[in-house]
Design an enzyme around this catalytic site. Structure first.
Site, PDB file in Angstrom:
ATOM      1  N   SER A  34     -13.425  -4.879   1.449  1.00 50.13           N
ATOM      2  CA  SER A  34     -14.421  -4.311   0.521  1.00 50.13           C
ATOM      3  C   SER A  34     -15.848  -4.714   0.901  1.00 50.13           C
ATOM      4  O   SER A  34     -16.633  -5.130   0.042  1.00 50.13           O
ATOM      5  CB  SER A  34     -14.119  -4.740  -0.920  1.00 50.13           C
ATOM      6  OG  SER A  34     -12.897  -4.216  -1.361  1.00 50.13           O
ATOM      7  N   PRO A  35     -16.228  -4.580   2.178  1.00 47.05           N
ATOM      8  CA  PRO A  35     -17.584  -4.979   2.580  1.00 47.05           C
ATOM      9  C   PRO A  35     -18.665  -4.066   2.014  1.00 47.05           C
ATOM     10  O   PRO A  35     -19.845  -4.421   2.057  1.00 47.05           O
ATOM     11  CB  PRO A  35     -17.533  -4.897   4.110  1.00 47.05           C
ATOM     12  CG  PRO A  35     -16.500  -3.841   4.388  1.00 47.05           C
ATOM     13  CD  PRO A  35     -15.456  -4.041   3.321  1.00 47.05           C
ATOM     14  N   GLY A  62     -17.181   0.593  -2.421  1.00 50.35           N
ATOM     15  CA  GLY A  62     -17.837   1.892  -2.384  1.00 50.35           C
ATOM     16  C   GLY A  62     -19.182   1.940  -3.073  1.00 50.35           C
ATOM     17  O   GLY A  62     -19.917   2.927  -2.944  1.00 50.35           O
ATOM     18  N   PHE A  63     -19.549   0.873  -3.803  1.00 52.72           N
ATOM     19  CA  PHE A  63     -20.801   0.887  -4.569  1.00 52.72           C
ATOM     20  C   PHE A  63     -22.014   1.058  -3.663  1.00 52.72           C
ATOM     21  O   PHE A  63     -22.976   1.750  -4.025  1.00 52.72           O
ATOM     22  CB  PHE A  63     -20.928  -0.408  -5.374  1.00 52.72           C
ATOM     23  CG  PHE A  63     -22.174  -0.480  -6.207  1.00 52.72           C
ATOM     24  CD1 PHE A  63     -22.273   0.233  -7.395  1.00 52.72           C
ATOM     25  CD2 PHE A  63     -23.251  -1.253  -5.807  1.00 52.72           C
ATOM     26  CE1 PHE A  63     -23.425   0.177  -8.162  1.00 52.72           C
ATOM     27  CE2 PHE A  63     -24.410  -1.322  -6.571  1.00 52.72           C
ATOM     28  CZ  PHE A  63     -24.494  -0.601  -7.752  1.00 52.72           C
ATOM     29  N   PHE A  64     -21.982   0.447  -2.470  1.00 50.13           N
ATOM     30  CA  PHE A  64     -23.138   0.534  -1.592  1.00 50.13           C
ATOM     31  C   PHE A  64     -23.166   1.825  -0.778  1.00 50.13           C
ATOM     32  O   PHE A  64     -24.055   2.010   0.056  1.00 50.13           O
ATOM     33  CB  PHE A  64     -23.203  -0.692  -0.679  1.00 50.13           C
ATOM     34  CG  PHE A  64     -23.590  -1.938  -1.417  1.00 50.13           C
ATOM     35  CD1 PHE A  64     -24.866  -2.087  -1.928  1.00 50.13           C
ATOM     36  CD2 PHE A  64     -22.668  -2.950  -1.628  1.00 50.13           C
ATOM     37  CE1 PHE A  64     -25.227  -3.227  -2.631  1.00 50.13           C
ATOM     38  CE2 PHE A  64     -23.016  -4.088  -2.329  1.00 50.13           C
ATOM     39  CZ  PHE A  64     -24.304  -4.232  -2.837  1.00 50.13           C
ATOM     40  N   TYR A 110       0.839  -1.195   0.000  1.00 48.61           N
ATOM     41  CA  TYR A 110       0.000   0.000   0.000  1.00 48.61           C
ATOM     42  C   TYR A 110       0.875   1.246   0.000  1.00 48.61           C
ATOM     43  O   TYR A 110       1.718   1.431   0.887  1.00 48.61           O
ATOM     44  CB  TYR A 110      -0.927   0.032   1.216  1.00 48.61           C
ATOM     45  CG  TYR A 110      -1.940  -1.089   1.274  1.00 48.61           C
ATOM     46  CD1 TYR A 110      -2.247  -1.852   0.157  1.00 48.61           C
ATOM     47  CD2 TYR A 110      -2.594  -1.381   2.464  1.00 48.61           C
ATOM     48  CE1 TYR A 110      -3.179  -2.881   0.221  1.00 48.61           C
ATOM     49  CE2 TYR A 110      -3.529  -2.408   2.538  1.00 48.61           C
ATOM     50  CZ  TYR A 110      -3.813  -3.152   1.415  1.00 48.61           C
ATOM     51  OH  TYR A 110      -4.733  -4.173   1.488  1.00 48.61           O
TER      52      TYR A 110
END
Length: 348
Positions: free
Chosen positions: A212-213, A217-219, A66
């Site tokens: 990525s829960p 970022g889609f949700f 990272y």
């Protein structure tokens, strides 16, 4: 929703590691091409980490890759002044960018060198949880875990983790040295792990860490989250974010959003609460660079879901409903990876 509460604790795995019920993914805090290139003010990121720890989110997740090593340096600075004793720190090795080319490595010499370098950047004597970030499919998993076992015996790491390993790879690794946690992508629209990997982890007493829960970022805001991405954002190349798939996938967000309105929470809190309800052996690690988003994430811990509501959510985003894979084809070895048998290594 109220913020500033003390976040609960869970046991991760069967070896004694205890972490906050929700963790904090730190990847976005450092520039990391091709995922994102925008630098964040260092003091703001340190303030966010301190706010998280004060709120009870003490499970911090980073990796040597990272920011190309800079994220670990940032964490090292943030952990000074008595903070280190309050946190459970996880970092990773295995993705090398030597000569500008991405390579997955798990050979013993690399494992040891990577660990020593991470300890130096983090300014630590010991790493709490050390993951193999991606599985080297060229050599048996037993070889990699054998070196990690030595690092445990030497006191340089406390617990061993794997990321994106297949069920059989997890089982073989666990036979060499107990695996404390498996990190995997798990959200309402990434549920393939429920078939084999989650049951294997539970059979062996291995904790589950969900990255990525929020569906990358889609949700958080559906199509808006995609429209606001910069041109160099990694997510723009992912199959699920392509226009032909987004038009279909946006229906999932709309249904989640409708249910969130009924529940009096945000869609991201509802999606995160779904992961939190998977069991007390599961710790999601949503990432953020903003304190207000962090506060919203821990607010998800207050969202209670009935079995009927869980089933309703799952009906919105069953595996056959979501369009597009979660990685591009050239990242295929990054998903649920298998390794050759140990006998092939001994014979080599």
């Amino acid at each position: 929703m109220e913020t500033g509460r003390v976040v609960g604790r869970i046991k991760l795995g069967s070896q004694g590691l205890e972490v906050s019920a929700q963790g904090l993914g730190c990847m976005g805090m450092s520039p990391f091409p091709p995922f994102h290139e925008q630098p964040k003010p260092e003091q703001d990121m340190i303030a966010l980490i301190h706010h998280a720890v004060h709120s009870g989110v003490t499970f911090l997740d980073t990796s040597d890759v990272y920011g190309h090593f800079t994220n670990e340096i940032l964490l090292g600075k943030a952990l000074k002044g008595g903070v280190r004793e309050k946190v459970e720190l996880a970092t990773k090795f295995g993705i090398s960018f030597g000569d500008g080319k991405r390579e997955i490595r798990g050979d013993p010499a690399y494992v040891r060198a990577a660990c020593e370098a991470s300890l130096k950047r983090l300014q630590l004597d010991c790493i709490d949880l050390y993951y193999q970030h991606r599985v080297d499919t060229r050599l048996p998993i037993e070889v990699t875990i054998g070196e990690l076992k030595k690092l445990v015996e030497e006191g340089k790491i406390k617990y061993i983790g794997l990321s994106e390993a297949s069920a059989s790879t997890i089982r073989r690794a666990h036979a060499v040295h107990p695996i404390t946690a498996v990190q995997l992508e798990w959200s309402l629209w990434s549920r393939d792990v429920e078939q084999e990997i989650i049951p294997t982890c539970r059979e062996l007493g291995i904790g589950i860490v969900a990255y990525s829960p929020l569906g990358r970022g889609f949700f958080s805001s559906g199509l808006k989250s995609v429209e606001n991405l910069s041109n160099d954002d990694f997510r723009k190349s992912l199959p699920r974010f392509q226009p032909e798939n987004l038009e279909h996938n946006k229906i999932i967000f709309e249904r989640v959003n409708e249910m969130a309105t009924r529940k009096g929470c945000t869609p991201s809190q509802l999606a995160l609460a779904w992961v939190q309800h998977q069991g007390n052996d599961v710790c999601p690690i949503p990432g953020t660079t903003k304190i207000e988003n962090f506060n919203q994430n821990i607010g998800a811990l207050s969202v209670k879901l009935t079995p009927e509501e869980m089933a309703e959510l799952e009906s919105f985003a069953s595996e056959d409903v979501v369009k597009g894979d979660r990685y591009m084809s050239d990242f295929a070895t990054w998903k649920n990876s298998e390794t050759p048998p140990l006998s092939s290594w001994k014979a080599a």
